[in-house]
Design an enzyme around this catalytic site. Structure first.
Site, mmCIF file in Angstrom:
data_model
loop_
_atom_site.group_PDB
_atom_site.id
_atom_site.type_symbol
_atom_site.label_atom_id
_atom_site.label_comp_id
_atom_site.label_asym_id
_atom_site.label_seq_id
_atom_site.Cartn_x
_atom_site.Cartn_y
_atom_site.Cartn_z
ATOM 1 N N TRP A 102 4.721 8.890 -1.959
ATOM 2 C CA TRP A 102 4.362 7.528 -2.355
ATOM 3 C C TRP A 102 5.581 6.624 -2.380
ATOM 4 O O TRP A 102 5.526 5.495 -1.894
ATOM 5 C CB TRP A 102 3.597 7.536 -3.682
ATOM 6 C CG TRP A 102 2.247 8.147 -3.471
ATOM 7 C CD1 TRP A 102 1.802 9.350 -3.918
ATOM 8 C CD2 TRP A 102 1.187 7.616 -2.648
ATOM 9 N NE1 TRP A 102 0.534 9.600 -3.452
ATOM 10 C CE2 TRP A 102 0.133 8.553 -2.672
ATOM 11 C CE3 TRP A 102 1.027 6.460 -1.900
ATOM 12 C CZ2 TRP A 102 -1.069 8.365 -1.969
ATOM 13 C CZ3 TRP A 102 -0.164 6.260 -1.200
ATOM 14 C CH2 TRP A 102 -1.190 7.203 -1.244
ATOM 15 N N ASP A 171 6.094 1.988 -9.757
ATOM 16 C CA ASP A 171 4.717 2.299 -9.352
ATOM 17 C C ASP A 171 4.220 3.336 -10.350
ATOM 18 O O ASP A 171 4.657 4.483 -10.340
ATOM 19 C CB ASP A 171 4.741 2.861 -7.919
ATOM 20 C CG ASP A 171 3.372 3.362 -7.469
ATOM 21 O OD1 ASP A 171 2.399 3.267 -8.250
ATOM 22 O OD2 ASP A 171 3.279 3.853 -6.320
ATOM 23 N N LYS A 195 -7.187 5.952 -11.217
ATOM 24 C CA LYS A 195 -6.859 7.244 -11.825
ATOM 25 C C LYS A 195 -7.108 7.141 -13.326
ATOM 26 O O LYS A 195 -8.154 7.544 -13.811
ATOM 27 C CB LYS A 195 -5.437 7.654 -11.495
ATOM 28 C CG LYS A 195 -5.284 7.924 -9.983
ATOM 29 C CD LYS A 195 -3.949 7.517 -9.490
ATOM 30 C CE LYS A 195 -3.840 7.282 -8.018
ATOM 31 N NZ LYS A 195 -4.428 8.227 -7.125
HETATM 32 N N1 PMP Z 1 1.144 5.074 -5.446
HETATM 33 C C1 PMP Z 1 0.750 6.234 -5.961
HETATM 34 C C2 PMP Z 1 1.665 6.962 -6.889
HETATM 35 C C3 PMP Z 1 -0.510 6.751 -5.646
HETATM 36 O O1 PMP Z 1 -0.906 7.920 -6.162
HETATM 37 C C4 PMP Z 1 -1.365 6.033 -4.773
HETATM 38 C C5 PMP Z 1 -2.740 6.503 -4.425
HETATM 39 N N2 PMP Z 1 -3.039 7.795 -4.613
HETATM 40 C C6 PMP Z 1 -0.888 4.840 -4.243
HETATM 41 C C7 PMP Z 1 0.357 4.381 -4.611
HETATM 42 C C8 PMP Z 1 -1.735 4.039 -3.303
HETATM 43 O O2 PMP Z 1 -2.727 3.413 -4.017
HETATM 44 P P1 PMP Z 1 -3.901 2.601 -3.354
HETATM 45 O O3 PMP Z 1 -4.798 3.570 -2.690
HETATM 46 O O4 PMP Z 1 -4.520 1.905 -4.537
HETATM 47 O O5 PMP Z 1 -3.313 1.641 -2.392
#
Ligand code: PMP
Length: 359
Positions: A102, A171, A195
């Protein structure tokens, strides 16, 4: 009614009482004769929901007036781009800690916008881990420092956040409201909701308002934090349903108490890690111990076919979503705030039984 034990990483398990309340008022919200998702986003019914969602977040994080709470669309993934578009000026450098899949997506987007210094890189490390705070190579005068508080795929989590001179941006998609922290330490926090916070469709952003002033006039209106601060996240039609559920979830978090939830989260995770560690090597944790996440517990079995059987058999017993992320394989048990202790006990019992049969 039978509820599965939902180990999905996101969208993920939500509190049953929230789902029940949403069900009960789905057709007729507060005796208004229509659903909350049929109301105008400018009307008093929706307005009360919108204001309460923001107020709950403010209370939970002890936010001062220096901070704005925003409800945006485009998921956490759009935040990967919006953060540098708004905060990274020409001639400046932003520091990014590349701690996994991520964080590396955040790095990739930021590089499209401006100059990035990768302060540490553990993206590809196996076992998965985070860099040590004292090893971060930070830039003097950086525009900001970006971290990923919980790597959802790697199963790693910052236990302590770095104290940085430049504004710290995090994030927190996969561990927001799972523990207490000092929000004042951060310039900006963002989290996709799906989540710990609610359904997909909304990203929560908490931003120190002065940082939003950095943005160039050239950035499109919808992509400026400033627009959404000035319009209280009502510049355009917000994702009303997702915000409504987030309002209910944050009410629930207040009722439970973040400190209690944190304690439960630590206990829940410890039970699974202990099952892994006491399996004589049959189950192998994928993260270095000190960085293990309380939200996403990742481990492997002796072979991929065994992992496949494990996931299938668990599913037959009502334990769903244990397959690791498609990029890394293995097993991942995501156990967010609303995941019940009985589900943990069921998994631990199943792990012992599975090992007896296949070990
Ligand atoms: N950052 C993290 C730590 C994530 O776990 C996720 C999705 N699993 C995201 C960003 C991306 O999120 P989104 O699908 O809402 O764009």
């Amino acid at each position: 009614m039978s509820r599965a034990y939902n180990f999905n990483a996101g969208p993920a398990v939500l509190p049953v009482e929230v789902l029940e309340q949403a069900r009960d008022e789905m057709v007729d919200f507060n005796k208004s004769g229509m659903s909350i998702i049929e109301h105008s986003h400018r009307g008093k019914e929706y307005d009360a929901v919108h204001q309460e969602a923001a107020a709950n977040i403010r209370k939970l994080l002890n936010l001062t007036d220096e901070y704005a709470v925003l409800f945006l669309q485009g998921g956490a993934s759009l935040q990967f781009a919006m953060v540098p578009m708004n905060l990274l000026g020409a001639g400046q450098t932003a520091d990014y800690v590349n701690s996994g899949a991520w964080a590396s997506k955040a790095v990739k987007e930021a590089k499209l916008i401006g100059s990035v210094n990768v302060s540490a890189n553990t993206e590809k490390d196996i076992p998965t881990k985070l860099p040590r705070i004292e090893d971060l190579k930070l830039t003097k005068g950086a525009a900001y420092v970006h971290i990923t508080s919980n790597e959802t795929i790697a199963g790693t989590q910052w236990k302590k956040f770095p104290v940085t001179e430049a504004p710290l941006v995090a994030d927190m998609s996969s561990d927001m409201l799972s523990r207490s922290f000092d929000a004042k330490q951060f310039g900006l926090i963002y989290a996709g909701a799906q989540k710990n916070l609610g359904p997909a469709g909304v990203a929560l952003v908490i931003i120190r308002k002065d940082l939003a002033e950095r943005v160039s006039e050239k950035v499109p209106t919808m992509l400026k934090y400033k627009t959404h601060i000035e319009e209280n996240s009502l510049y355009n039609t917000p994702p009303c349903f997702s915000i409504y559920i987030m309002m209910l979830v944050t009410r629930w978090v207040q009722k439970m108490g973040v400190a209690n939830l944190y304690k439960q989260n630590v206990d829940k995770a410890a039970k699974i890690y202990s099952a892994v560690d006491n399996s004589g090597g049959f189950y192998k944790g994928t993260a270095v111990r000190e960085f293990r996440s309380d939200m996403n517990i990742t481990f492997r079995l002796p072979s991929e076919p065994l992992e496949e059987t494990f996931v299938k058999e668990a599913s037959k017993l009502g334990m769903k979503g244990l397959k690791g992320h498609r990029s890394v394989g293995g097993i991942r048990a995501s156990v967010y705030n609303a995941f019940p202790l009985e589900g943990i006990n069921a998994l631990v019992a199943f792990m012992a039984d599975f090992q007896k049969k296949n070990g």
